[in-house]
Design an enzyme around this catalytic site. Structure first.
Site, short mmCIF file in Angstrom:
data_model
loop_
_atom_site.label_atom_id
_atom_site.label_comp_id
_atom_site.label_asym_id
_atom_site.label_seq_id
_atom_site.Cartn_x
_atom_site.Cartn_y
_atom_site.Cartn_z
N LYS A 174 16.27 -3.15 -12.48
CA LYS A 174 16.24 -1.79 -13.00
C LYS A 174 16.44 -0.73 -11.92
O LYS A 174 15.89 -0.83 -10.83
CB LYS A 174 14.89 -1.54 -13.69
CG LYS A 174 14.64 -2.41 -14.91
CD LYS A 174 13.30 -2.07 -15.54
CE LYS A 174 13.05 -2.88 -16.80
NZ LYS A 174 11.74 -2.54 -17.42
N ARG A 227 3.16 -17.67 5.27
CA ARG A 227 2.25 -16.61 5.69
C ARG A 227 1.17 -17.13 6.63
O ARG A 227 0.73 -16.42 7.54
CB ARG A 227 1.62 -15.95 4.46
CG ARG A 227 2.60 -15.08 3.68
CD ARG A 227 1.98 -14.43 2.47
NE ARG A 227 2.90 -13.46 1.88
CZ ARG A 227 2.65 -12.74 0.80
NH1 ARG A 227 1.50 -12.89 0.17
NH2 ARG A 227 3.53 -11.88 0.34
N GLY A 238 5.37 -5.69 -1.83
CA GLY A 238 5.19 -4.29 -2.18
C GLY A 238 5.21 -3.35 -0.99
O GLY A 238 5.74 -2.24 -1.08
N GLY A 286 10.37 -10.72 -2.81
CA GLY A 286 10.19 -12.11 -3.23
C GLY A 286 11.47 -12.84 -3.57
O GLY A 286 11.70 -13.97 -3.12
#
Length: 408
Positions: free
Chosen positions: A200, A39, A380, A357
């Site tokens: 999920k 980053r 996110g 990630g």
């Protein structure tokens, strides 16, 4: 979103100006040491451009979750030192991101100099998009450059209200991310494939529903694939799945069929009695899972089929692992997909965009990060983009351009 929708660095007069650069310095740290500088390294193009224009560069960023209080171990001072090493300069550091100390640090900068301001989340007003905090930030600079796509989904003071108070544009990294995402789903070359994994269905439900209208092929892996296999009536042994999501999985399969989106589920799987690194494994057909076993990865036939089907596509979007990637040998399927996507990008010039990630980790572990068209570190924000949401900072950049046009 295309660059004509927002201002870029070339649209701004930054020469000699005080530039507030909202960056992503939220790097992983272990034992007091930064373990991944990606980053920080990705900020170089923006910082070097601004420095070349003799701007004074003040970096705003958050780090960790201090919950509105100064937490010494979440100070950005060590990150500032590492950024300085990457840039080959001595980056200044201010003990606050607003007020006299920040103003003094910026005033002392030489043209082209860089100062890192302290963690914005040390102030409780940051995460509630407090206009007073944003106004104090705005008092530090003449314009703001948004270069933290990873924080673009959060309407915080430094990523929200601040962009309303000063002329604002996208930095090089933000621009690259937005252009890559547009090439992937905004105006893609078809056929388009989405590879979606993870534990999920419920956590990726927004992604799945949005992508059904966008892609021609959807490859499903990870624990979420177990739920789809169960929804088809297959026994999945002791595998983790979401029983309450079975009707939803069936609805998604029906919708995909109606919209001409092909769903590709594993045809063989790697199973074991328990999730352990030394577990005894076997590969079985996806509809022949023993009652005593649990699905922990896709099998070689599935990997081969995924590779073959992706090879028929022109654009690939990937988010999520195919198995329990963190525990070898159940990382094999994810690694196979990483190698396949990289090879197709290199040999067939497909557009490949990946993020998340675990996906980033898989690409890094196989040394393939640089072989995809674009790999997002946004987490996110990348996931919310996959869900079709408009990110607050992106919307504000559009508004900033409209304000600039109206002022002419």
């Amino acid at each position: 979103m295309l660059s004509q929708d927002y201002l870029t660095l070339e649209d701004m007069d930054v020469a000699g100006k005080r530039v507030l650069l909202r960056a992503d310095l939220n790097v992983p740290v272990k034992g007091g040491k930064i373990t991944d500088r990606t980053r920080l390294e990705r900020l170089r193009p923006t910082i070097e451009y601004l420095a070349g224009q003799n701007a004074k560069i003040a970096i705003l960023a958050h780090f960790g979750r201090p919950e509105g209080q100064p937490v010494p171990e979440l100070s950005l001072r060590p990150v500032a030192e590492e950024l300085g090493r990457i840039l080959g300069i001595e980056a200044a550091f201010a003990k606050d991101c607003v007020g006299p100390e920040a103003l003094e640090a910026i005033a002392k900068l030489r043209p082209g100099g860089v100062a890192v301001l302290e963690n914005t989340r040390f102030h409780p007003g940051e995460e509630v998009n407090d206009p007073d905090l944003a106004a104090h930030m705005a008092a530090l600079g003449d314009l703001v450059v948004m270069d933290a796509f990873s924080a673009a989904h959060r309407a915080h003071a430094s990523t929200g209200k601040l962009l309303e108070l000063l002329p604002a544009c996208a930095g090089r990294l933000m621009q690259a991310e937005l252009e890559a995402l547009d090439r992937a789903l905004g105006s893609p070359q078809r056929p388009v494939a989405a590879v979606v994994g993870g534990a999920k269905v419920s956590s990726k439900l927004g992604v799945l529903k949005h992508l059904l209208d966008k892609v021609d092929l959807m490859v499903l892996g990870g624990g979420m694939a177990n739920t789809f296999l169960a929804a088809q009536g297959h026994g999945i042994g002791k595998s983790l799945f979401e029983s309450e999501m079975l009707p939803t999985a069936r609805a998604i399969m029906n919708t995909a069929n109606e919209r001409g989106c092909r769903l590709l589920l594993p045809q063989d799987v790697v199973v074991a009695p328990a999730l352990k690194p030394d577990a005894q494994t076997q590969t079985v057909a996806a509809d022949q899972v023993p009652d005593t076993q649990m699905i922990l990865d896709i099998g070689p036939k599935s990997s081969a089929e995924i590779t073959e089907e992706l090879g028929k596509c022109r654009t690939i979007v990937w988010n999520g692992p195919m198995g329990v990637f963190e525990t070898p040998p159940f990382d094999r399927g994810t690694r196979d997909v990483a190698l396949a996507v990289a090879a197709l990008t290199r040999t067939q010039n497909i557009i490949s965009v990946a993020g998340g990630g675990e996906t980033d980790a898989a690409l890094a572990a196989t040394g393939q990060t640089d072989n995809l068209t674009y790999v997002s570190t946004a987490g996110g924000a990348f996931l919310e983009w996959l869900e079709g949401r408009e990110l607050p900072s992106v919307a504000l950049l559009k508004q900033a351009k409209m304000r600039a046009k109206a002022a002419v």
